[in-house]
Structure formats: structure tokens, C-alpha cells
Write a protein that holds these residues in place. Sequence first.
Motif, mmCIF file in Angstrom:
data_model
loop_
_atom_site.group_PDB
_atom_site.id
_atom_site.type_symbol
_atom_site.label_atom_id
_atom_site.label_comp_id
_atom_site.label_asym_id
_atom_site.label_seq_id
_atom_site.Cartn_x
_atom_site.Cartn_y
_atom_site.Cartn_z
ATOM 1 N N GLU A 20 0.832 -1.202 0.000
ATOM 2 C CA GLU A 20 0.000 0.000 0.000
ATOM 3 C C GLU A 20 0.872 1.260 0.000
ATOM 4 O O GLU A 20 0.618 2.203 -0.737
ATOM 5 C CB GLU A 20 -0.933 -0.021 1.210
ATOM 6 C CG GLU A 20 -2.127 0.884 1.051
ATOM 7 C CD GLU A 20 -3.137 0.742 2.189
ATOM 8 O OE1 GLU A 20 -3.969 1.641 2.319
ATOM 9 O OE2 GLU A 20 -3.058 -0.259 2.949
ATOM 10 N N THR A 28 -5.847 -7.387 -0.199
ATOM 11 C CA THR A 28 -6.457 -8.255 0.778
ATOM 12 C C THR A 28 -6.422 -9.686 0.250
ATOM 13 O O THR A 28 -6.552 -9.905 -0.941
ATOM 14 C CB THR A 28 -7.907 -7.809 1.080
ATOM 15 O OG1 THR A 28 -8.496 -8.735 1.972
ATOM 16 C CG2 THR A 28 -8.752 -7.727 -0.172
ATOM 17 N N TYR A 86 -20.788 -7.194 -9.989
ATOM 18 C CA TYR A 86 -19.376 -6.907 -10.224
ATOM 19 C C TYR A 86 -18.844 -7.931 -11.222
ATOM 20 O O TYR A 86 -18.826 -9.124 -10.940
ATOM 21 C CB TYR A 86 -18.576 -6.978 -8.909
ATOM 22 C CG TYR A 86 -17.294 -6.212 -9.011
ATOM 23 C CD1 TYR A 86 -17.188 -4.918 -8.522
ATOM 24 C CD2 TYR A 86 -16.188 -6.773 -9.656
ATOM 25 C CE1 TYR A 86 -16.007 -4.200 -8.648
ATOM 26 C CE2 TYR A 86 -15.013 -6.061 -9.786
ATOM 27 C CZ TYR A 86 -14.943 -4.776 -9.286
ATOM 28 O OH TYR A 86 -13.786 -4.074 -9.427
ATOM 29 N N TYR A 88 -16.373 -10.216 -13.537
ATOM 30 C CA TYR A 88 -15.025 -10.779 -13.589
ATOM 31 C C TYR A 88 -15.013 -11.877 -14.634
ATOM 32 O O TYR A 88 -16.064 -12.326 -15.077
ATOM 33 C CB TYR A 88 -14.574 -11.276 -12.214
ATOM 34 C CG TYR A 88 -15.399 -12.387 -11.597
ATOM 35 C CD1 TYR A 88 -14.961 -13.714 -11.619
ATOM 36 C CD2 TYR A 88 -16.617 -12.113 -10.974
ATOM 37 C CE1 TYR A 88 -15.705 -14.729 -11.047
ATOM 38 C CE2 TYR A 88 -17.366 -13.129 -10.397
ATOM 39 C CZ TYR A 88 -16.913 -14.432 -10.433
ATOM 40 O OH TYR A 88 -17.648 -15.439 -9.867
ATOM 41 N N ASP A 104 -10.783 -3.121 -11.265
ATOM 42 C CA ASP A 104 -11.473 -2.283 -10.289
ATOM 43 C C ASP A 104 -11.625 -0.895 -10.909
ATOM 44 O O ASP A 104 -10.649 -0.162 -11.053
ATOM 45 C CB ASP A 104 -10.647 -2.229 -9.004
ATOM 46 C CG ASP A 104 -11.359 -1.461 -7.895
ATOM 47 O OD1 ASP A 104 -12.212 -0.598 -8.213
ATOM 48 O OD2 ASP A 104 -11.047 -1.703 -6.728
ATOM 49 N N THR A 107 -10.314 2.224 -8.807
ATOM 50 C CA THR A 107 -8.884 2.468 -8.620
ATOM 51 C C THR A 107 -8.093 2.296 -9.907
ATOM 52 O O THR A 107 -6.920 2.645 -9.966
ATOM 53 C CB THR A 107 -8.302 1.481 -7.584
ATOM 54 O OG1 THR A 107 -8.431 0.150 -8.117
ATOM 55 C CG2 THR A 107 -9.040 1.570 -6.256
ATOM 56 N N HIS A 111 -6.624 -7.018 -11.622
ATOM 57 C CA HIS A 111 -6.370 -8.132 -10.712
ATOM 58 C C HIS A 111 -6.329 -9.418 -11.518
ATOM 59 O O HIS A 111 -7.170 -9.619 -12.391
ATOM 60 C CB HIS A 111 -7.503 -8.251 -9.683
ATOM 61 C CG HIS A 111 -7.647 -7.055 -8.803
ATOM 62 N ND1 HIS A 111 -7.360 -7.072 -7.462
ATOM 63 C CD2 HIS A 111 -8.051 -5.789 -9.077
ATOM 64 C CE1 HIS A 111 -7.589 -5.883 -6.944
ATOM 65 N NE2 HIS A 111 -8.007 -5.087 -7.906
ATOM 66 N N LEU A 132 -12.779 -9.796 -4.692
ATOM 67 C CA LEU A 132 -13.429 -8.682 -5.404
ATOM 68 C C LEU A 132 -13.658 -7.512 -4.462
ATOM 69 O O LEU A 132 -13.946 -7.701 -3.285
ATOM 70 C CB LEU A 132 -14.779 -9.120 -5.981
ATOM 71 C CG LEU A 132 -14.748 -10.110 -7.146
ATOM 72 C CD1 LEU A 132 -16.171 -10.547 -7.494
ATOM 73 C CD2 LEU A 132 -14.079 -9.489 -8.354
ATOM 74 N N PRO A 133 -13.566 -6.288 -5.005
ATOM 75 C CA PRO A 133 -13.781 -5.095 -4.165
ATOM 76 C C PRO A 133 -15.159 -5.082 -3.526
ATOM 77 O O PRO A 133 -15.353 -4.479 -2.493
ATOM 78 C CB PRO A 133 -13.647 -3.934 -5.158
ATOM 79 C CG PRO A 133 -12.866 -4.481 -6.290
ATOM 80 C CD PRO A 133 -13.183 -5.943 -6.365
#
Length: 135
Positions: A20, A28, A86, A88, A104, A107, A111, A132-133
Motif C-alpha cells: 500500500e 487483501t 461486479y 469478472y 477495479d 482504482t 487483478h 473482489l472489491p
Amino acid sequence: SKSAGLPEGYEQVEGPGEIEAQLDLFITLPEKAEAATYGIVDGRYAYMTFTFDGVAYSYSVGRGKANVHEDGGTYVHQEAANWLDYPYELAWNDDGAGCAQWEDELTGACHRLTARSGANRELLSEVAVMLLPAA
């Protein structure tokens, strides 16, 4: 000491806080992930390895598709999936190799989660959803 299969330019770091701080990416892993390692490749993207339910995964996060690892796998099955709206993508082979990837939008981070063996559509999807966010 580099382990097999790590990308060129990989440097191990202590954990998600360091990723980070250096890359401004929030990382995460699933709660039940085991044997987790954290690293940064070429100062550009985060590269983690972990085991979940006995399957070994590689997981990378970076801004832009060029900043995630490629496993060089060709996958027979592909599917666009989504969880709580979401989106993917899943791709897998019948021999247990596969990947899941998503972007994402907030941001701009891409991923990519891959397994070389032991995975299938359900497992890949289960682990992807934990990352996933929206989770």
C-alpha cells in the motif's frame, strides 16, 4: 532466494502495508489463506502467493493490464461472470489450471488470480469472489 515461478524483478516485502505504501494499492487475501507471501515486481505491481483449500494461487494487482502477471496458460473454457453486479472473467482447463481476472473501476487496478493445478471453475470463482472489491 528466489523460489521457482516468481516473475523477473520480484522482491519480497513484509506484507500488504508495504504494498500500500509503495504502490498505493490496497491488498487483501482470503481470511483462510495460508502460506501467504507478498512482493512487488519492478516497482510496478504487487505479486502474492497463497494456498487456499490446498490449492496454490498466484495473485497480482497493478494499474493497467500490462501490470499483472501472465501465466502463459491457454484455457479451453472461458466465462464472463459477475457477483453482486461486479464483473469478472474466469478461464480454466480440465486439468485444474485456471485464472480469474477483473478490473477495479474505482482504482484502475487490474487483478489476476491463477492456479497451476487443483482448481476448477467453482474454486476459482469462490476465491475470486473473496478478492473482489465488492466483498
